[in-house]
Design a protein around this motif. Structure first.
Motif, PDB file in Angstrom:
ATOM      1  N   ASP A   1      17.134  12.141 -18.595  1.00 44.78           N
ATOM      2  CA  ASP A   1      17.927  12.534 -19.770  1.00 44.78           C
ATOM      3  C   ASP A   1      18.488  13.932 -19.520  1.00 44.78           C
ATOM      4  N   ASP A   2      18.776  14.253 -18.261  1.00 43.73           N
ATOM      5  CA  ASP A   2      19.193  15.613 -17.897  1.00 43.73           C
ATOM      6  C   ASP A   2      20.262  16.146 -18.847  1.00 43.73           C
ATOM      7  N   GLY A   3      20.085  17.411 -19.165  1.00 44.14           N
ATOM      8  CA  GLY A   3      20.918  18.063 -20.176  1.00 44.14           C
ATOM      9  C   GLY A   3      20.035  18.387 -21.380  1.00 44.14           C
ATOM     10  N   ARG A   4      18.997  17.577 -21.552  1.00 39.94           N
ATOM     11  CA  ARG A   4      18.017  17.840 -22.601  1.00 39.94           C
ATOM     12  C   ARG A   4      16.635  17.297 -22.211  1.00 39.94           C
TER      13      ARG A   4
ATOM     14  N   VAL B   1      23.689  16.012  -9.408  1.00 37.77           N
ATOM     15  CA  VAL B   1      25.108  16.371  -9.514  1.00 37.77           C
ATOM     16  C   VAL B   1      25.675  15.785 -10.810  1.00 37.77           C
ATOM     17  N   HIS B   2      26.567  16.528 -11.452  1.00 35.58           N
ATOM     18  CA  HIS B   2      27.267  16.018 -12.643  1.00 35.58           C
ATOM     19  C   HIS B   2      28.705  15.700 -12.272  1.00 35.58           C
ATOM     20  N   LEU B   3      29.077  14.417 -12.396  1.00 37.83           N
ATOM     21  CA  LEU B   3      30.432  13.995 -12.012  1.00 37.83           C
ATOM     22  C   LEU B   3      31.373  13.854 -13.209  1.00 37.83           C
ATOM     23  N   ARG B   4      30.845  13.792 -14.414  1.00 41.89           N
ATOM     24  CA  ARG B   4      31.637  13.845 -15.661  1.00 41.89           C
ATOM     25  C   ARG B   4      32.466  12.629 -15.993  1.00 41.89           C
ATOM     26  N   GLU B   5      32.561  11.654 -15.097  1.00 45.83           N
ATOM     27  CA  GLU B   5      33.323  10.454 -15.401  1.00 45.83           C
ATOM     28  C   GLU B   5      32.361   9.304 -15.600  1.00 45.83           C
TER      29      GLU B   5
ATOM     30  N   THR C   1      21.916  21.071  -6.143  1.00 45.96           N
ATOM     31  CA  THR C   1      22.861  22.069  -6.678  1.00 45.96           C
ATOM     32  C   THR C   1      22.934  22.092  -8.201  1.00 45.96           C
ATOM     33  N   ASP C   2      22.673  20.943  -8.881  1.00 46.30           N
ATOM     34  CA  ASP C   2      22.960  20.839 -10.314  1.00 46.30           C
ATOM     35  C   ASP C   2      24.427  21.211 -10.577  1.00 46.30           C
ATOM     36  N   HIS C   3      25.300  20.756  -9.670  1.00 44.04           N
ATOM     37  CA  HIS C   3      26.750  20.956  -9.794  1.00 44.04           C
ATOM     38  C   HIS C   3      27.202  20.533 -11.196  1.00 44.04           C
TER      39      HIS C   3
ATOM     40  N   PRO D   1      29.862  26.328 -22.579  1.00 45.58           N
ATOM     41  CA  PRO D   1      28.814  25.364 -22.188  1.00 45.58           C
ATOM     42  C   PRO D   1      27.966  25.899 -21.022  1.00 45.58           C
ATOM     43  N   PHE D   2      26.762  25.355 -20.890  1.00 45.48           N
ATOM     44  CA  PHE D   2      25.855  25.716 -19.794  1.00 45.48           C
ATOM     45  C   PHE D   2      26.303  25.017 -18.512  1.00 45.48           C
ATOM     46  N   GLY D   3      26.214  25.706 -17.383  1.00 43.07           N
ATOM     47  CA  GLY D   3      26.416  25.041 -16.097  1.00 43.07           C
ATOM     48  C   GLY D   3      27.402  25.747 -15.194  1.00 43.07           C
ATOM     49  N   ILE D   4      27.142  25.626 -13.874  1.00 42.25           N
ATOM     50  CA  ILE D   4      28.051  26.176 -12.852  1.00 42.25           C
ATOM     51  C   ILE D   4      28.209  25.144 -11.731  1.00 42.25           C
TER      52      ILE D   4
ATOM     53  N   PRO E   1      23.427  11.065 -15.705  1.00 40.44           N
ATOM     54  CA  PRO E   1      24.052  10.137 -16.652  1.00 40.44           C
ATOM     55  C   PRO E   1      24.656  10.764 -17.912  1.00 40.44           C
ATOM     56  N   ASN E   2      24.747  12.097 -18.010  1.00 37.46           N
ATOM     57  CA  ASN E   2      25.224  12.684 -19.280  1.00 37.46           C
ATOM     58  C   ASN E   2      26.746  12.714 -19.371  1.00 37.46           C
ATOM     59  N   THR E   3      27.330  11.498 -19.284  1.00 38.19           N
ATOM     60  CA  THR E   3      28.773  11.340 -19.404  1.00 38.19           C
ATOM     61  C   THR E   3      29.068  10.797 -20.809  1.00 38.19           C
TER      62      THR E   3
ATOM     63  N   PRO F   1      30.408  21.065 -13.413  1.00 41.66           N
ATOM     64  CA  PRO F   1      31.755  21.574 -13.659  1.00 41.66           C
ATOM     65  C   PRO F   1      32.132  21.598 -15.150  1.00 41.66           C
ATOM     66  N   HIS F   2      32.815  22.651 -15.535  1.00 41.53           N
ATOM     67  CA  HIS F   2      33.392  22.763 -16.889  1.00 41.53           C
ATOM     68  C   HIS F   2      34.794  23.345 -16.725  1.00 41.53           C
ATOM     69  N   THR F   3      35.634  23.183 -17.755  1.00 39.73           N
ATOM     70  CA  THR F   3      37.004  23.700 -17.659  1.00 39.73           C
ATOM     71  C   THR F   3      37.015  25.217 -17.871  1.00 39.73           C
TER      72      THR F   3
ATOM     73  N   ALA G   1      13.063  14.895 -14.419  1.00 42.44           N
ATOM     74  CA  ALA G   1      12.909  15.511 -15.737  1.00 42.44           C
ATOM     75  C   ALA G   1      13.590  16.866 -15.873  1.00 42.44           C
ATOM     76  N   HIS G   2      14.393  16.957 -16.910  1.00 42.76           N
ATOM     77  CA  HIS G   2      14.919  18.247 -17.367  1.00 42.76           C
ATOM     78  C   HIS G   2      13.903  18.710 -18.408  1.00 42.76           C
ATOM     79  N   CYS G   3      13.091  19.681 -18.045  1.00 46.96           N
ATOM     80  CA  CYS G   3      12.002  20.113 -18.921  1.00 46.96           C
ATOM     81  C   CYS G   3      12.493  21.189 -19.876  1.00 46.96           C
TER      82      CYS G   3
ATOM     83  N   MET H   1      23.779  29.068 -17.484  1.00 49.99           N
ATOM     84  CA  MET H   1      23.384  27.720 -17.070  1.00 49.99           C
ATOM     85  C   MET H   1      21.982  27.450 -17.592  1.00 49.99           C
ATOM     86  N   ASN H   2      21.632  26.166 -17.532  1.00 47.42           N
ATOM     87  CA  ASN H   2      20.357  25.728 -18.046  1.00 47.42           C
ATOM     88  C   ASN H   2      19.542  25.097 -16.909  1.00 47.42           C
ATOM     89  N   PRO H   3      18.324  25.520 -16.654  1.00 47.74           N
ATOM     90  CA  PRO H   3      17.665  26.679 -17.251  1.00 47.74           C
ATOM     91  C   PRO H   3      18.334  27.980 -16.813  1.00 47.74           C
TER      92      PRO H   3
END
Ligand code: NCD
Ligand code: ZN
Ligand code: ZN
Length: 388
Positions: A112-115, A22-26, A265-267, A283-286, A54-56, A269-271, A139-141, A238-240
């Protein structure tokens, strides 16, 4: 504490769902999501525990930042949040982050999710350390040289729309390398958001050889393909990327035969403003937390592609074992993390009703069946759907 009686007749009672991705963004991107809004979206979707990527900004690459995420999520009081630390400093792929320090403060794994991690040497070192620490590498491959600026799967749709594509080998070439490194190091290696048939085959072979590998697949990769893309296309970015029907069938088969262990889910969120930039720039993601269960129940279980029991295992006991948690089951004396689902309830997906700040979903308007109606964390009701 006094016992509380909850009436759930006509509903099913299952262990609270666990989402390992999950991506929490904070900190840093609070306009997309906060720990509080993300953890609240989780319990609305029936998830009682989530692992945060951790991609905050800053990237979660040090011990104090792990403590920050844990403190904030305890204050929020919705789902339990288990932080994942970065593999490399700032996720720049140059130097290892403080893996020891982060583990000590409660990191449940590293990613290093996101890359992708480009350097084989750093990946091997990270695996060796994670092995000693007894936590997985998630791993984000993605081989960025093969992604090469692509925005959707490199196939029919990309040709039709005349946009750059992301080929499946961008995923499975790095995956193949990692499976070899995982075999050498003996680390618990976890594959994030697997998307292609060839990847599933490589993982199946590796598992047969005894490599310590687990795998997650997202609801969207199980339900959609490139053929589903329509305006607004950025909601399908989204990625992949969403791949072909052949790939989707391989993912379902992989889930069925146990090659794929769990659903996450790979949640992401983007604006609306960012997603409004169009396919090339957005940006990639849903987002995924609030509709994952009804989406999968409606499109997989009701179509007899997997059983209800298997769906629930892939959202409970399987992710619990990845993170070494004693959660994910209902037993006398165990912690009461429980979700109540109304399998008869039918409702359309309405992003304006999401409690997540992210409204970015390709499932807008989909009529889905089987909605969570109550979520209990540590014996306390933290979410209850109001009766209409
Ligand atoms: N999945 C995505 O498309 N996006 C994720 C990053 C990731 O999971 O790779 C994000 O952080 O937005
Ligand atoms: Zn990723
Ligand atoms: Zn992710």
């Amino acid at each position: 504490m006094e016992d509380q009686i909850v009436y759930a007749s006509g509903k099913i009672v299952v262990p609270g769902f666990i989402d390992v991705h999950v991506h929490l963004r904070e900190p840093g991107y609070e306009e997309k999501e906060t720990i509080k809004t993300g953890a609240k979206a989780a319990v609305k979707g029936g998830f009682t525990t989530i692992a945060s990527m951790p991609n905050t900004k800053p990237v979660i690459d040090q011990a104090e930042l792990i403590t920050y995420v844990l403190t904030k999520s305890e204050q929020a009081g919705f789902a339990k949040v288990l932080p994942i630390g970065a593999i490399t400093k700032k996720q720049e792929g140059q130097e290892l982050a403080d893996l020891f320090g982060m583990k000590e403060k409660g990191a449940v794994g590293f990613s290093d999710d996101g890359r992708g991690v480009k350097s084989s040497g750093l990946m091997k070192q990270a695996m060796e350390i994670a092995k000693t620490l007894g936590v997985p590498i998630l791993a984000h491959c993605e081989d960025i040289d093969l992604t090469n600026g692509g925005v959707i799967h490199d196939g029919r749709k990309a040709n039709e729309l005349g946009v750059p594509g992301i080929p499946a080998e961008a995923e499975y070439i790095q995956l193949a390398r990692d499976l070899i490194l995982a075999e050498i190091t003996g680390v618990h290696y976890h594959v994030c958001h697997v998307s292609s048939k060839r990847s599933v085959e490589l993982i199946r072979e590796a598992k047969a050889r005894g490599v310590n590998v687990t795998v997650e697949v997202t609801p969207h990769h199980l339900v959609l393909t490139e053929d589903d893309l329509k305006e607004p296309y950025s909601q399908f970015k989204m990625n992949p990327p969403l791949r072909t029907e052949e790939d989707r069938q391989a993912l379902i088969k992989g889930l069925k035969d146990g090659t794929i262990d769990m659903i996450a889910t790979d949640h992401a969120p983007h604006t609306e403003q960012e997603k409004g930039k169009g396919l090339l720039e957005a940006p990639f993601g849903i987002v995924g937390l609030e509709i994952a269960f009804p989406l999968l129940f409606t499109n997989l279980v009701k179509h007899h592609l997997i059983s209800l029991e298997q769906l629930i295992d892939s959202l409970t006991i399987k992710p619990a074992s990845l993170l070494g948690l004693t959660l994910g089951k209902i037993e006398k004396g165990s912690i009461a993390d429980i979700t109540v689902i109304d399998l008869e309830k039918i409702q359309s997906v309405d992003p304006t009703q999401f409690v997540s700040k992210g409204k970015n979903t390709p499932f807008f308007g989909w009529k889905l069946q089987g909605w969570p109606v109550m979520t209990i964390v540590n014996g306390k009701i933290v979410w209850e759907e109001k009766e209409e």
